[in-house]
Write a protein that holds these residues in place. Structure first.
Motif, PDB file in Angstrom:
ATOM      1  N   ASP A 155      -0.346 132.332  57.668  1.00 36.31           N
ATOM      2  CA  ASP A 155      -0.203 131.706  58.414  1.00 36.31           C
ATOM      3  C   ASP A 155      -1.196 131.700  59.134  1.00 36.31           C
ATOM      4  O   ASP A 155      -1.516 130.593  59.467  1.00 36.31           O
ATOM      5  CB  ASP A 155       1.150 131.877  58.826  1.00 36.31           C
ATOM      6  N   GLN A 156      -1.740 132.654  59.273  1.00 38.91           N
ATOM      7  CA  GLN A 156      -2.954 133.283  59.849  1.00 38.91           C
ATOM      8  C   GLN A 156      -4.345 132.474  59.917  1.00 38.91           C
ATOM      9  O   GLN A 156      -5.029 132.081  60.453  1.00 38.91           O
ATOM     10  CB  GLN A 156      -2.930 134.415  60.538  1.00 38.91           C
ATOM     11  N   ARG A 157      -4.506 132.955  58.532  1.00 40.95           N
ATOM     12  CA  ARG A 157      -5.961 132.095  57.813  1.00 40.95           C
ATOM     13  C   ARG A 157      -5.660 131.193  57.851  1.00 40.95           C
ATOM     14  O   ARG A 157      -6.313 129.815  57.988  1.00 40.95           O
ATOM     15  CB  ARG A 157      -6.066 132.582  56.626  1.00 40.95           C
ATOM     16  N   GLN A 158      -4.867 130.152  57.986  1.00 44.61           N
ATOM     17  CA  GLN A 158      -4.595 128.930  57.745  1.00 44.61           C
ATOM     18  C   GLN A 158      -4.514 128.225  59.320  1.00 44.61           C
ATOM     19  O   GLN A 158      -5.665 127.590  59.145  1.00 44.61           O
ATOM     20  CB  GLN A 158      -3.065 128.532  57.588  1.00 44.61           C
ATOM     21  N   GLU A 159      -4.611 129.697  59.686  1.00 43.64           N
ATOM     22  CA  GLU A 159      -4.787 128.473  61.942  1.00 43.64           C
ATOM     23  C   GLU A 159      -6.469 128.804  61.577  1.00 43.64           C
ATOM     24  O   GLU A 159      -6.819 128.297  62.195  1.00 43.64           O
ATOM     25  CB  GLU A 159      -4.368 129.702  62.654  1.00 43.64           C
ATOM     26  N   VAL A 160      -6.856 129.679  61.394  1.00 48.13           N
ATOM     27  CA  VAL A 160      -8.310 129.877  61.404  1.00 48.13           C
ATOM     28  C   VAL A 160      -8.864 128.932  60.812  1.00 48.13           C
ATOM     29  O   VAL A 160     -10.043 128.769  61.004  1.00 48.13           O
ATOM     30  CB  VAL A 160      -9.350 130.897  60.436  1.00 48.13           C
ATOM     31  N   LYS A 161      -8.620 128.759  59.757  1.00 48.58           N
ATOM     32  CA  LYS A 161      -9.166 127.439  58.914  1.00 48.58           C
ATOM     33  C   LYS A 161      -9.275 125.713  59.664  1.00 48.58           C
ATOM     34  O   LYS A 161     -10.469 125.262  59.957  1.00 48.58           O
ATOM     35  CB  LYS A 161      -8.562 126.611  57.551  1.00 48.58           C
ATOM     36  N   GLN A 162      -8.358 126.076  60.522  1.00 50.44           N
ATOM     37  CA  GLN A 162      -8.019 124.564  60.714  1.00 50.44           C
ATOM     38  C   GLN A 162      -9.001 124.371  62.075  1.00 50.44           C
ATOM     39  O   GLN A 162      -9.580 123.710  63.116  1.00 50.44           O
ATOM     40  CB  GLN A 162      -6.281 124.303  62.072  1.00 50.44           C
ATOM     41  N   LYS A 163      -9.111 125.999  62.734  1.00 54.50           N
ATOM     42  CA  LYS A 163     -10.052 126.066  64.080  1.00 54.50           C
ATOM     43  C   LYS A 163     -11.283 125.901  64.014  1.00 54.50           C
ATOM     44  O   LYS A 163     -12.051 125.354  64.243  1.00 54.50           O
ATOM     45  CB  LYS A 163      -9.374 127.467  64.467  1.00 54.50           C
ATOM     46  N   TYR A 164     -11.609 126.721  62.614  1.00 53.11           N
ATOM     47  CA  TYR A 164     -13.455 126.086  62.128  1.00 53.11           C
ATOM     48  C   TYR A 164     -13.605 125.045  62.144  1.00 53.11           C
ATOM     49  O   TYR A 164     -14.447 124.613  62.337  1.00 53.11           O
ATOM     50  CB  TYR A 164     -13.116 126.930  60.570  1.00 53.11           C
ATOM     51  N   LYS A 165     -12.653 124.242  61.107  1.00 49.02           N
ATOM     52  CA  LYS A 165     -13.350 122.647  61.276  1.00 49.02           C
ATOM     53  C   LYS A 165     -13.186 122.193  62.556  1.00 49.02           C
ATOM     54  O   LYS A 165     -14.146 121.221  62.348  1.00 49.02           O
ATOM     55  CB  LYS A 165     -12.042 122.113  60.388  1.00 49.02           C
ATOM     56  N   ALA A 166     -12.119 122.310  63.309  1.00 48.11           N
ATOM     57  CA  ALA A 166     -12.340 121.853  64.955  1.00 48.11           C
ATOM     58  C   ALA A 166     -13.605 122.105  65.237  1.00 48.11           C
ATOM     59  O   ALA A 166     -14.393 121.225  66.229  1.00 48.11           O
ATOM     60  CB  ALA A 166     -11.103 121.947  65.270  1.00 48.11           C
ATOM     61  N   MET A 167     -13.710 123.312  65.704  1.00 44.88           N
ATOM     62  CA  MET A 167     -15.164 123.568  66.065  1.00 44.88           C
ATOM     63  C   MET A 167     -16.734 123.322  65.582  1.00 44.88           C
ATOM     64  O   MET A 167     -17.863 123.559  66.113  1.00 44.88           O
ATOM     65  CB  MET A 167     -15.079 125.459  66.604  1.00 44.88           C
ATOM     66  N   TYR A 168     -16.355 123.222  64.057  1.00 43.38           N
ATOM     67  CA  TYR A 168     -17.811 123.655  63.699  1.00 43.38           C
ATOM     68  C   TYR A 168     -17.967 122.069  62.265  1.00 43.38           C
ATOM     69  O   TYR A 168     -18.976 121.772  61.585  1.00 43.38           O
ATOM     70  CB  TYR A 168     -18.197 124.286  63.023  1.00 43.38           C
ATOM     71  N   GLY A 169     -16.730 121.407  62.384  1.00 43.67           N
ATOM     72  CA  GLY A 169     -16.973 120.177  61.707  1.00 43.67           C
ATOM     73  C   GLY A 169     -16.872 120.293  60.386  1.00 43.67           C
ATOM     74  O   GLY A 169     -17.908 119.135  59.662  1.00 43.67           O
ATOM     75  N   LYS A 170     -16.772 121.800  59.991  1.00 37.25           N
ATOM     76  CA  LYS A 170     -16.725 122.172  57.667  1.00 37.25           C
ATOM     77  C   LYS A 170     -15.124 122.345  58.164  1.00 37.25           C
ATOM     78  O   LYS A 170     -15.006 122.784  58.451  1.00 37.25           O
ATOM     79  CB  LYS A 170     -17.950 123.376  58.211  1.00 37.25           C
ATOM     80  N   VAL A 171     -14.279 122.351  56.305  1.00 35.73           N
ATOM     81  CA  VAL A 171     -13.779 122.401  56.230  1.00 35.73           C
ATOM     82  C   VAL A 171     -13.864 124.077  55.599  1.00 35.73           C
ATOM     83  O   VAL A 171     -14.720 124.172  54.144  1.00 35.73           O
ATOM     84  CB  VAL A 171     -13.774 122.109  55.199  1.00 35.73           C
ATOM     85  N   LEU A 172     -13.344 124.668  56.205  1.00 31.94           N
ATOM     86  CA  LEU A 172     -13.128 126.227  55.058  1.00 31.94           C
ATOM     87  C   LEU A 172     -12.699 126.398  54.267  1.00 31.94           C
ATOM     88  O   LEU A 172     -11.203 127.543  54.080  1.00 31.94           O
ATOM     89  CB  LEU A 172     -12.639 127.126  56.807  1.00 31.94           C
ATOM     90  N   SER A 173     -12.818 125.558  52.917  1.00 28.62           N
ATOM     91  CA  SER A 173     -12.066 125.459  52.184  1.00 28.62           C
ATOM     92  C   SER A 173     -11.208 126.806  51.489  1.00 28.62           C
ATOM     93  O   SER A 173      -9.616 126.981  51.038  1.00 28.62           O
ATOM     94  CB  SER A 173     -12.378 124.169  51.248  1.00 28.62           C
TER      95      SER A 173
END
Length: 312
Positions: free
Chosen positions: A47-65
Motif C-alpha cells: 500500500d505504501q509503495r502504491q502511495e509512492v508511485k502516485q506521489k512520484y507521478k504527481a511530482m515528476y509527470g512519469k509513471v513509476l510503473s
C-alpha cells in the motif's frame, strides 16, 4: 495453515513525497544509488509503495510503473532497469509480461488467501490492461488450465470447519478417480483441491491414507505428470505445512553449485508481507542454519543486499 508473520510491515515514519524524491534523486545522473532504492523498496508495504508511485507521478509527470507489480519486482528493477532510464513503462512492458505470466502461474498455485488472488489479478490488469484469466486460458491447456482457472475464481471455502463424513466421501472419490481406474479422472481432483477449505483437505488426505493405505502425494506422482502434477503437489504441500513448503523450496534453490535466483526472488519477495518471518523460523528448524546466513553466503552484490534487507 500455520502462523502468518511477515518481515515487511507498514513503515511507521512513512512520507511518500520524501520517498519519491529519494528515488528520483537515486536515478538521476550517470550512476544509480542502489542503496537508496533498496531502502525504499524493501521497507515499505504494498500500500505504501502504491502511495509512492502516485506521489512520484504527481511530482515528476512519469509513471513509476514497476512499483505496482506486486510480485518479485524489486530485484529485477535493481539488476536490469535502474541503470537504464529507470521506470520508463515502454521499456518494461515486454520483459515484465514474460516474467509476470510465467511467475504468476507458479505463485497462483501456492496462494492460500482470497485477497492474494484478487491482488494479483488486479495488478496484472493495471500493468498490462489484460485479464489474467484470459491469458491463462490462451497460454495453458488441459486440466492444468482448468485448475488454474478454478483457483482464479477464488471460490475456495475459507472456513475452518471439518466434516469427517464428507472427508471420507471425498477420499473415496479421489480413489475412484485415480488408483481404482485405468487412467485418471482429473476433474475430480480439480474440484476437491480447488474448492475445499484447507482444514477439510487435511482431513481428506488423512482419510485417504487410512482407507487406502497410500499417501496422497504418492498417488499424485503416480497418476499425473508435468505441470499438472506440480500444481497438485504444490496445493497438497501448502495445505499440509505452507511455511515448510517454502522453506524447502528455498533450501533447494541454494543447494549445490548454482543458485536458482528466480525461486529466491519469487518466494522472498512475495512472502515478505505474508509469512516470511515464520518461513525463516521453519528454515532454521529444518536445516539448523538461518535463512539470512544461507542467502548471504549464496548471493552477492545488490541482488544479495536486497534479499537480506527483505529478510530483516
Amino acid at each position: 495453515m500455520g502462523n502468518f508473520h511477515p518481515t515487511i510491515r507498514h513503515h511507521h515514519d512513512f512520507d511518500p513525497e520524501r520517498d519519491a524524491k529519494k528515488i528520483h534523486k537515486a536515478c538521476k545522473g550517470l550512476g544509480t544509488d542502489e542503496k537508496a532504492i533498496i531502502e525504499v523498496l524493501a521497507n515499505r508495504s504494498s500500500d505504501q509503495r502504491q502511495e509512492v508511485k502516485q506521489k512520484y507521478k504527481a511530482m515528476y509527470g512519469k509513471v513509476l510503473s514497476p512499483l505496482f507489480i506486486i510480485i518479485y519486482i524489486y530485484i529485477y528493477i535493481v539488476q536490469r532497469y535502474l541503470t537504464q532510464h529507470c521506470f520508463e513503462q515502454e521499456d518494461l512492458q515486454f520483459y515484465c509480461r514474460y516474467i509476470e505470466f510465467h511467475t504468476i502461474v507458479r505463485l497462483l498455485i501456492s496462494f492460500t488467501l482470497f485477497q492474494q488472488i484478487r491482488n494479483i489479478k488486479a495488478s496484472y490488469k493495471r500493468l498490462f490492461d489484460r485479464d489474467l484469466e484470459d491469458d491463462v486460458k490462451s497460454d495453458t491447456s488441459g486440466y492444468f488450465k482448468k485448475i488454474l482457472v478454478s483457483l482464479l475464481q477464488a471460490n475456495r471455502d475459507e472456513g475452518l470447519e471439518i466434516d469427517e463424513r464428507r472427508a471420507g466421501e471425498d477420499a473415496q472419490r479421489l480413489y475412484e478417480a485415480g488408483q481404482a481406474r485405468w487412467g485418471t479422472e482429473e476433474s475430480e481432483f480439480n474440484v476437491i483441491l480447488a474448492t475445499r477449505n484447507y482444514m477439510q483437505l487435511r482431513a481428506i488426505f488423512k482419510a485417504y491414507e487410512i482407507l487406502h493405505g497410500k499417501n496422497i502425494e504418492d498417488v499424485i506422482k503416480n497418476e499425473t505428470s508435468g505441470n499438472l502434477k506440480s500444481a497438485y503437489l504444490t496445493i497438497v504441500q501448502c495445505t499440509k505445512d505452507c511455511q515448510a513448503y517454502f522453506a524447502k523450496k528455498l533450501y533447494k534453490a541454494m543447494k549445490g553449485a548454482g543458485t536458482d535466483e528466480d525461486t529466491l526472488i519469487r518466494i522472498i519477495v512475495t512472502r515478505a508481507e505474508i509469512d516470511l518471518e515464520t518461513i525463516k523460523q521453519k528454515y532454521l528448524e529444518l536445516y539448523k542454519k538461518s535463512l539470512a546466513d544461507a542467502v548471504k553466503s549464496d548471493t552477492s552484490g545488490d541482488f544479495g543486499k536486497l534479499l537480506i534487507a527483505l529478510l530483516h
